[in-house]
Design an enzyme around this catalytic site. Structure first.
Site, PDB file in Angstrom:
ATOM      1  N   ARG A  58       0.816  -1.224   0.000  1.00 23.92           N
ATOM      2  CA  ARG A  58       0.000   0.000   0.000  1.00 23.92           C
ATOM      3  C   ARG A  58       0.844   1.265   0.000  1.00 23.92           C
ATOM      4  NH1 ARG A  58      -3.365  -1.092   4.913  1.00 23.92           N
ATOM      5  NH2 ARG A  58      -2.421  -3.150   5.041  1.00 23.92           N
ATOM      6  N   GLU A  95       1.292  -5.729  13.653  1.00 27.77           N
ATOM      7  CA  GLU A  95       0.126  -5.768  14.547  1.00 27.77           C
ATOM      8  C   GLU A  95      -0.486  -7.178  14.452  1.00 27.77           C
ATOM      9  OE1 GLU A  95      -2.990  -3.109  13.373  1.00 27.77           O
ATOM     10  OE2 GLU A  95      -4.006  -3.203  15.308  1.00 27.77           O
TER      11      GLU A  95
HETATM   12  O1  LIG Z   1       3.283  -0.340  11.780  1.00 20.06           O
HETATM   13  P1  LIG Z   1       3.160  -1.818  11.494  1.00 20.06           P
HETATM   14  O2  LIG Z   1       2.562  -2.550  12.669  1.00 20.06           O
HETATM   15  O3  LIG Z   1       4.427  -2.423  11.052  1.00 20.06           O
HETATM   16  O4  LIG Z   1       2.086  -1.999  10.343  1.00 20.06           O
HETATM   17  C1  LIG Z   1       1.991  -1.161   9.222  1.00 20.06           C
HETATM   18  C2  LIG Z   1       2.146  -1.920   7.955  1.00 20.06           C
HETATM   19  O5  LIG Z   1       1.109  -2.911   7.834  1.00 20.06           O
HETATM   20  C3  LIG Z   1       0.491  -2.773   6.569  1.00 20.06           C
HETATM   21  O6  LIG Z   1       1.110  -3.547   5.595  1.00 20.06           O
HETATM   22  P2  LIG Z   1       0.812  -5.098   5.343  1.00 20.06           P
HETATM   23  O7  LIG Z   1       1.980  -5.892   5.834  1.00 20.06           O
HETATM   24  O8  LIG Z   1      -0.539  -5.441   5.897  1.00 20.06           O
HETATM   25  O9  LIG Z   1       0.870  -5.224   3.774  1.00 20.06           O
HETATM   26  P3  LIG Z   1       0.116  -4.593   2.511  1.00 20.06           P
HETATM   27  O10 LIG Z   1       0.522  -3.148   2.392  1.00 20.06           O
HETATM   28  O11 LIG Z   1       0.658  -5.414   1.390  1.00 20.06           O
HETATM   29  O12 LIG Z   1      -1.379  -4.742   2.684  1.00 20.06           O
HETATM   30  C4  LIG Z   1       0.655  -1.310   6.229  1.00 20.06           C
HETATM   31  O13 LIG Z   1       0.523  -1.069   4.844  1.00 20.06           O
HETATM   32  C5  LIG Z   1       2.022  -1.002   6.752  1.00 20.06           C
HETATM   33  O14 LIG Z   1       3.046  -1.297   5.818  1.00 20.06           O
HETATM   34  N1  LIG Z   2      -5.292  -1.584  11.617  1.00 16.10           N
HETATM   35  C1  LIG Z   2      -4.726  -1.512  10.416  1.00 16.10           C
HETATM   36  N2  LIG Z   2      -5.421  -1.058   9.353  1.00 16.10           N
HETATM   37  C2  LIG Z   2      -4.845  -0.981   8.124  1.00 16.10           C
HETATM   38  N3  LIG Z   2      -3.592  -1.332   7.900  1.00 16.10           N
HETATM   39  C3  LIG Z   2      -2.856  -1.779   8.918  1.00 16.10           C
HETATM   40  N4  LIG Z   2      -1.576  -2.189   8.996  1.00 16.10           N
HETATM   41  C4  LIG Z   2      -1.334  -2.562  10.265  1.00 16.10           C
HETATM   42  N5  LIG Z   2      -2.409  -2.382  11.037  1.00 16.10           N
HETATM   43  C5  LIG Z   2      -3.379  -1.885  10.208  1.00 16.10           C
END
Ligand SMILES: O=P(O)(O)OC[C@H]1O[C@H](OP(=O)(O)OP(=O)(O)O)[C@H](O)[C@@H]1O
Ligand SMILES: Nc1ncnc2[nH]cnc12
Length: 169
Positions: A58, A95
């Site tokens: 994202r 998370e």
């Molecule tokens: O602060 P944190 O606890 O590390 O979480 C934040 C990260 O989690 C999500 O990515 P995700 O790994 O879900 O991947 P995506 O972007 O491919 O959906 C979001 O886009 C951040 O990169």
């Molecule tokens: N609560 C949340 N919503 C969307 N993206 C996330 N990445 C990690 N935690 C998230």
């Protein structure tokens, strides 16, 4: 327009206890998308940013627009095993679950000024790991910019670079 209205809370996704911030309605709204990109890059105008790093997946959505607006290049920071050449890697806790980030070892040169962009800062693990990777290569991490900071998870304290959050929850 309060663009928070275009960010949906999805309870218990991807697992029980997590309230997922779904940005897809904001992305689909032409003014909302422009608003998000503009708010992300504006504090960094005139700051001599050479490269904008986007965190898969994202983060990619916003980082390219931010790079274009700042006249900078783009670096993909990827999930493991996606990049073809020599990489540097850092593991981190999410998370929900564990993961790792990788980038090409030669993506940023010594002293280059890098801005790291992502959509959400939750526990801060992803952003902290990414900033550490850049610092390791000798780059200068000028800032970390996120659309959404989940303040109640205290992720900001893990990020060494100055943090710019567009929306704080
Ligand atoms: O602060 P944190 O606890 O590390 O979480 C934040 C990260 O989690 C999500 O990515 P995700 O790994 O879900 O991947 P995506 O972007 O491919 O959906 C979001 O886009 C951040 O990169
Ligand atoms: N609560 C949340 N919503 C969307 N993206 C996330 N990445 C990690 N935690 C998230």
């Amino acid at each position: 327009m309060d663009y928070r209205e275009l960010i949906r809370d999805v309870p218990d996704w991807p697992e029980p206890g997590v309230v997922f911030k779904d940005i897809t309605p904001l992305l689909a709204d032409p003014k909302g998308l422009a608003w998000a990109v503009d708010r992300l890059y504006e504090p960094f105008v005139g700051k001599g940013i050479d490269l904008v790093a986007g965190i898969e997946s994202r983060g990619f959505i916003f980082a390219v627009g931010v790079a274009r607006a700042l006249g900078a290049g783009f670096i993909p920071v990827r999930k493991p095993g996606k990049l073809p050449r020599s990489t540097v890697r850092r593991e981190y806790a999410l998370e929900y679950g564990n993961d790792a980030v990788e980038m090409h070892a030669d993506a940023a040169g010594e002293g280059q000024r890098v801005l790291v962009v992502d959509d959400v800062l939750a526990t801060g693990g992803t952003m902290a790991a990414t900033c550490e990777l850049f610092a390791e290569t000798g780059a200068d991490v000028v800032g970390a910019a996120v659309l959404i900071e989940l303040g109640f998870l205290d992720g900001a304290q893990r990020v060494a670079a100055p943090l710019h959050s567009v929306l704080l929850y």
